[in-house]
Design an enzyme around this catalytic site. Structure first.
Site, PDB file in Angstrom:
ATOM      1  N   PRO A 261       0.818  -1.207   0.000  1.00  0.00           N
ATOM      2  CA  PRO A 261       0.000   0.000   0.000  1.00  0.00           C
ATOM      3  C   PRO A 261       0.854   1.261   0.000  1.00  0.00           C
ATOM      4  O   PRO A 261       1.917   1.303   0.613  1.00  0.00           O
ATOM      5  CB  PRO A 261      -0.762  -0.110   1.323  1.00  0.00           C
ATOM      6  N   ARG A 299      -1.687  16.608  -9.296  1.00  0.00           N
ATOM      7  CA  ARG A 299      -2.798  15.663  -9.512  1.00  0.00           C
ATOM      8  C   ARG A 299      -4.038  16.302 -10.160  1.00  0.00           C
ATOM      9  O   ARG A 299      -4.626  15.709 -11.068  1.00  0.00           O
ATOM     10  CB  ARG A 299      -3.171  14.934  -8.219  1.00  0.00           C
ATOM     11  N   CYS A 328       2.930  29.207 -15.602  1.00  0.00           N
ATOM     12  CA  CYS A 328       2.410  29.737 -16.865  1.00  0.00           C
ATOM     13  C   CYS A 328       1.752  28.658 -17.718  1.00  0.00           C
ATOM     14  O   CYS A 328       2.213  28.336 -18.810  1.00  0.00           O
ATOM     15  CB  CYS A 328       3.541  30.397 -17.637  1.00  0.00           C
ATOM     16  N   TYR A 357       1.531  10.815  -3.653  1.00  0.00           N
ATOM     17  CA  TYR A 357       1.688  11.213  -5.056  1.00  0.00           C
ATOM     18  C   TYR A 357       1.542  12.723  -5.241  1.00  0.00           C
ATOM     19  O   TYR A 357       1.013  13.185  -6.241  1.00  0.00           O
ATOM     20  CB  TYR A 357       0.680  10.459  -5.945  1.00  0.00           C
TER      21      TYR A 357
HETATM   22  N1  LLP Z   1       2.391  -1.659  -6.151  1.00  0.00           N
HETATM   23  C1  LLP Z   1       2.554  -1.383  -7.466  1.00  0.00           C
HETATM   24  C2  LLP Z   1       3.124  -2.386  -8.350  1.00  0.00           C
HETATM   25  C3  LLP Z   1       2.142  -0.134  -7.963  1.00  0.00           C
HETATM   26  O1  LLP Z   1       2.279   0.132  -9.260  1.00  0.00           O
HETATM   27  C4  LLP Z   1       1.589   0.837  -7.084  1.00  0.00           C
HETATM   28  C5  LLP Z   1       1.194   2.158  -7.573  1.00  0.00           C
HETATM   29  C6  LLP Z   1       1.469   0.492  -5.727  1.00  0.00           C
HETATM   30  C7  LLP Z   1       1.871  -0.768  -5.298  1.00  0.00           C
HETATM   31  C8  LLP Z   1       0.896   1.435  -4.723  1.00  0.00           C
HETATM   32  O2  LLP Z   1      -0.415   1.731  -5.030  1.00  0.00           O
HETATM   33  P1  LLP Z   1      -1.351   2.509  -3.987  1.00  0.00           P
HETATM   34  O3  LLP Z   1      -1.506   1.627  -2.765  1.00  0.00           O
HETATM   35  O4  LLP Z   1      -0.696   3.766  -3.638  1.00  0.00           O
HETATM   36  O5  LLP Z   1      -2.626   2.701  -4.713  1.00  0.00           O
HETATM   37  N2  LLP Z   1       0.258   8.914  -9.407  1.00  0.00           N
HETATM   38  C9  LLP Z   1      -1.035   8.275  -9.286  1.00  0.00           C
HETATM   39  C10 LLP Z   1      -0.935   6.915  -8.654  1.00  0.00           C
HETATM   40  C11 LLP Z   1       0.005   5.981  -9.392  1.00  0.00           C
HETATM   41  C12 LLP Z   1       0.086   4.638  -8.743  1.00  0.00           C
HETATM   42  C13 LLP Z   1       1.191   3.849  -9.321  1.00  0.00           C
HETATM   43  N3  LLP Z   1       1.361   2.546  -8.765  1.00  0.00           N
HETATM   44  C14 LLP Z   1      -1.948   9.196  -8.490  1.00  0.00           C
HETATM   45  O6  LLP Z   1      -1.536  10.310  -8.166  1.00  0.00           O
HETATM   46  O7  LLP Z   1      -3.090   8.852  -8.227  1.00  0.00           O
END
Ligand code: LLP
Length: 402
Positions: A261, A299, A328, A357
């Site tokens: 997570p 975001r 800009c 993020y």
């Molecule tokens: N494991 C893998 C293989 C991943 O690709 C990701 C996130 C995670 C774990 C963690 O995911 P989470 O628990 O945070 O959902 N920049 C985007 C989110 C990109 C997520 C990329 N991978 C945003 O701002 O929403």
């Protein structure tokens, strides 16, 4: 009591990020608790917020680290996370990154293609070292989230299909240097529905049973990350139910559950604090211009993502506006067409749910300095990253000017 945003602003100026470490602790304990009936490892997805103090805090709670570059691996090691709790994932690893990960003897390298597996084997042979492997399976399940953060469909670049995975496990079995220890599946981020997770975990668990039938035992079942948080009014996945569904799918298998997570642990712990510079009206459109920009928090510009916005003022008269930054670009906004009170210069504006993020996706666009970050823990606030200086931004170019 809570965080005194104004006091931090008075001392250190704006914009800045502040993270509530007690919230991170609560989230970690909640998730870990949902798996208490099993051996489990929470490997924090460092990409969500890679500030050393944040990673260290999670490490001190017992978390490992899920890393997508050797830079992230180095961050985790730097704050004392043990190599046997570190996972290295990602579709495109460079040879030098693979080499370093093998030398560091991390828990496992998450391999995402046959071509990568071949490279890992060649490098492990060169080093004459065993390399523990996990394979990322793409279960072809629609996670029902934003398309940019959906990863579990064959049309996405991530992982391999089950047939390819099977060939890869057989290759590993026949290799002198590779050892299959894990299986991995992550279908997307900001997930708010349990059913796609359940479907994909069941597919992968059945595959693990098939592997077992041909004498291939897997020790770690990595369910990925993806648990969503409240930005607006989302209904969330219940963590207890999440644990139950996964443990049910793994019934009869002697396997450690690994989770990755990111957002769930840190997302709602963070606030981005900026201040009002001016208001203006173009035609009949009201703009509130603040000192934070899309380079600090991208975001909304990138995904049209919603972040709750609060103006610290006693003024209660609301009217429609766009809240925008100084960069800009027309895409430099935090929200469009929202009702906000009339503001005064220097009023603080809080952008909530900014722990994941946000700082990690910031940039120096427009030669804007990366902002300071603070931790709030046990009623106290401390600096965990100072604001960058302009000299630091252009330091790497200075040697080359004529
Ligand atoms: N494991 C893998 C293989 C991943 O690709 C990701 C996130 C995670 C774990 C963690 O995911 P989470 O628990 O945070 O959902 N920049 C985007 C989110 C990109 C997520 C990329 N991978 C945003 O701002 O929403």
């Amino acid at each position: 009591m809570g965080i005194n945003f104004q006091e931090i602003a008075n001392e250190y100026h704006t914009p800045y990020y502040v993270y509530d470490f007690d919230h991170i602790t609560k989230q970690y304990n909640e998730l870990k608790g949902a798996f208490k009936a099993r051996k489990s490892l929470v490997a924090y997805a460092v990409k969500a917020n890679s500030n050393l103090s944040v990673v260290q805090h999670l490490g001190s709670l017992g978390a490992g680290a899920d890393c997508v570059s050797i830079g992230e691996v180095r961050r985790a090691l730097r704050v004392g996370i043990k190599s046997y709790k570190i996972i290295f994932s990602g579709v495109g690893k460079r040879d030098c990154e693979i080499r370093e990960a093998i030398e560091l003897d991390i828990l496992m390298i998450n391999v995402e293609s046959e071509a990568e597996l071949i490279r890992v084997e060649v490098i492990a042979k060169e080093l004459n070292k065993e390399c523990r492997i996990s394979i990322r399976v793409n279960p072809n399940i629609d996670p029902k989230t934003h398309p940019y953060i959906s990863t579990g469909l064959h049309e996405n670049k991530f992982g391999v299909d089950i047939d390819t995975a099977k060939r890869m496990y057989i290759r590993i079995k026949n290799s002198k240097v590779l050892k299959a220890v894990g299986i991995h599946c992550h279908i997307g981020s900001q997930l708010t529905q349990l059913q796609p997770i359940e479907e994909s975990i069941n597919i992968v668990a059945n595959f693990v049973r098939n592997l077992k039938a041909i004498n291939m035992e897997i020790s770690f079942f990595d369910v990925g990350g993806g648990l969503g948080i409240v930005y607006d009014d989302e209904t969330l996945i219940d963590t207890e139910e999440y644990g139950q569904v996964i443990m049910k799918a793994l019934f009869g298998l002697d396997i450690t559950v690994v989770m990755e997570p990111g957002r769930f642990l840190v997302g709602n712990a963070g606030t981005f604090v900026t201040k009002v510079l001016y208001e203006k009206v173009n035609g009949n459109k009201r703009f509130v211009i603040v000192d934070g920009g899309m380079n600090d928090l991208i975001r909304p510009a990138l995904y049209n993502a919603y972040h709750k916005i609060e103006v610290v003022t006693s003024n209660t008269e609301l009217s429609d506006c766009n809240i925008v930054g100084p960069v800009c670009e027309s895409g430099d906004f935090f929200a469009k067409n929202i009702d906000l009170p009339q503001t005064q210069q220097n009023d603080l504006v809080l952008i909530h749910s900014a722990g994941a993020y946000c700082a990690t996706m910031s940039s120096n666009y427009n030669t804007r300095r990366k902002v300071a970050e603070f931790a709030y823990e046990n009623g106290e606030t401390r600096l965990i990253r100072r604001r960058e200086t302009f000299e630091e931004i252009y330091a790497l170019e200075e040697d080359y000017i004529k």
